[in-house]
Design a protein around this motif. Structure first.
Motif, PDB file in Angstrom:
ATOM      1  N   SER A  15      -5.098 -27.669  -2.115  1.00 59.06           N
ATOM      2  CA  SER A  15      -5.956 -26.578  -1.632  1.00 59.06           C
ATOM      3  C   SER A  15      -5.144 -25.469  -0.970  1.00 59.06           C
ATOM      4  O   SER A  15      -5.602 -24.326  -0.872  1.00 59.06           O
ATOM      5  CB  SER A  15      -7.001 -27.112  -0.644  1.00 59.06           C
ATOM      6  OG  SER A  15      -6.459 -27.284   0.648  1.00 59.06           O
ATOM      7  N   ASN A  34     -16.089 -30.638   4.095  1.00 62.57           N
ATOM      8  CA  ASN A  34     -15.445 -29.385   4.483  1.00 62.57           C
ATOM      9  C   ASN A  34     -16.133 -28.651   5.622  1.00 62.57           C
ATOM     10  O   ASN A  34     -15.517 -27.788   6.256  1.00 62.57           O
ATOM     11  CB  ASN A  34     -15.374 -28.442   3.275  1.00 62.57           C
ATOM     12  CG  ASN A  34     -14.526 -29.003   2.155  1.00 62.57           C
ATOM     13  OD1 ASN A  34     -13.467 -29.566   2.388  1.00 62.57           O
ATOM     14  ND2 ASN A  34     -15.005 -28.861   0.926  1.00 62.57           N
ATOM     15  N   THR A  88      -9.000 -30.360   2.740  1.00 65.91           N
ATOM     16  CA  THR A  88      -8.849 -28.989   2.268  1.00 65.91           C
ATOM     17  C   THR A  88      -8.482 -28.113   3.465  1.00 65.91           C
ATOM     18  O   THR A  88      -8.686 -28.498   4.619  1.00 65.91           O
ATOM     19  CB  THR A  88     -10.144 -28.433   1.646  1.00 65.91           C
ATOM     20  OG1 THR A  88     -11.143 -28.324   2.669  1.00 65.91           O
ATOM     21  CG2 THR A  88     -10.655 -29.317   0.512  1.00 65.91           C
ATOM     22  N   GLU A 100     -10.025 -25.508   4.331  1.00 60.73           N
ATOM     23  CA  GLU A 100     -11.291 -25.205   5.019  1.00 60.73           C
ATOM     24  C   GLU A 100     -11.654 -26.320   5.987  1.00 60.73           C
ATOM     25  O   GLU A 100     -12.080 -26.056   7.132  1.00 60.73           O
ATOM     26  CB  GLU A 100     -12.412 -25.010   3.998  1.00 60.73           C
ATOM     27  CG  GLU A 100     -13.760 -24.692   4.625  1.00 60.73           C
ATOM     28  CD  GLU A 100     -14.893 -24.618   3.621  1.00 60.73           C
ATOM     29  OE1 GLU A 100     -15.981 -24.132   3.998  1.00 60.73           O
ATOM     30  OE2 GLU A 100     -14.703 -25.056   2.462  1.00 60.73           O
ATOM     31  N   ASP A 105      -4.865 -33.785  -1.676  1.00 59.50           N
ATOM     32  CA  ASP A 105      -5.813 -32.706  -1.953  1.00 59.50           C
ATOM     33  C   ASP A 105      -5.602 -31.532  -1.001  1.00 59.50           C
ATOM     34  O   ASP A 105      -5.821 -30.375  -1.375  1.00 59.50           O
ATOM     35  CB  ASP A 105      -7.248 -33.223  -1.859  1.00 59.50           C
ATOM     36  CG  ASP A 105      -7.684 -33.939  -3.126  1.00 59.50           C
ATOM     37  OD1 ASP A 105      -7.633 -33.304  -4.192  1.00 59.50           O
ATOM     38  OD2 ASP A 105      -8.063 -35.112  -3.051  1.00 59.50           O
TER      39      ASP A 105
END
Length: 270
Positions: free
Chosen positions: A186, A103, A157, A159, A182
């Motif tokens: 997120s 991330n 994600t 982020e 994913d």
């Protein structure tokens, strides 16, 4: 005299030489025979998964040995960015690693350090004991090891999407792989990989990596989505998995041959 061994090209090498998107599939069954069947399919690469499967070091080793005779390049996904575990994956001969849930720049730097020997990293030195060097049958393995490993990190994600350019710029990162499942979760869209906001985030990341000249891959089982991402310029893509192919094919077989194809209770009685 022992046989001197040359290691196969890395996934980084394969991508550099390719003039099209490299197409691959997941190998999640933990079975070396299945891995060998997939390796002989004609696909460019395989992702042997250690995150969302029951794969152990022993099972992954057997799969690496099984696919070694075929042109398909194996990429191995570790469960997490764990330095000790990455060392073990490398030592069993996984040359191409995919690290999930990266991330930040700090996450990327930790992954790079884990795959490199000192002074550029923290990988422990045990080459004489390891398949990675073919038990010291690869000439000058320690000196050449950093170049014999390729490293890819997952952008999965919101982020990570925001930090994608900085992550990709970390020295030692050979490319990024986008995980829409994913990523969707997120972003508050669990199970909706095709949600417009998720697709936009995926496409934004692909365009950013293409502008930077960074290898970028994506997971896309839906054919229309896969074609769209290929058109956008992904350099590698996953379009199926061994377990999902078996699941769908066995369901189709039941639909064809059972007298009441939609009746789950009747299927269960056989």
């Amino acid at each position: 005299m022992p046989i001197r061994v040359n290691l196969p090209p890395t996934f980084r090498d394969r991508l550099a030489q390719a003039d099209r998107t490299l197409v691959g599939m997941w190998v999640s069954s933990g079975n070396a025979l299945n891995a060998e069947i997939c390796a002989g399919s004609g696909l460019d690469w395989l992702l042997i998964d250690g995150e969302h499967s029951h794969n152990t070091l022993e099972l992954i080793l057997a799969q690496l040995q099984a696919v070694a005779a075929y042109p398909a390049t194996p990429l191995v996904r570790v469960p997490e960015c764990n330095t000790a575990l990455i060392k073990q994956y490398l030592d069993i001969g996984a040359q191409n690693l995919l690290v999930p849930m990266v991330n930040t720049v700090a996450d990327a730097e930790k992954a790079v350090a884990a795959v490199r020997y000192p002074p550029h990293g923290v990988r422990g030195v045990g080459s004489a004991l390891a398949r990675a060097s073919r038990w010291n049958r690869v000439d000058d393995y320690l000196a050449a090891a950093n170049g014999a490993v390729s490293l890819y990190v997952q952008i999965e994600t919101a982020e990570a999407v925001q930090n994608a350019r900085e992550i990709a710029a970390v020295d030692g990162i050979d490319g990024v792989f986008i995980g829409p499942s994913d990523l969707a979760a997120s972003m508050g869209h669990l199970g909706e990989q095709g949600h417009p906001e998720v697709v936009d985030a995926v496409e934004t990341t692909i365009r950013a990596m293409t502008e930077l000249g960074v290898s970028v891959g994506v997971n896309a089982f839906a054919p229309d989505a896969a074609r769209r991402y290929i058109e956008l310029g992904v350099t590698f893509i996953l379009v199926a998995a061994d377990v999902s192919l078996l699941a769908r094919a066995s369901e189709a077989l039941a639909d064809t041959w059972l007298p009441s194809a939609g009746d789950a209770a009747e299927r269960a009685s056989y």
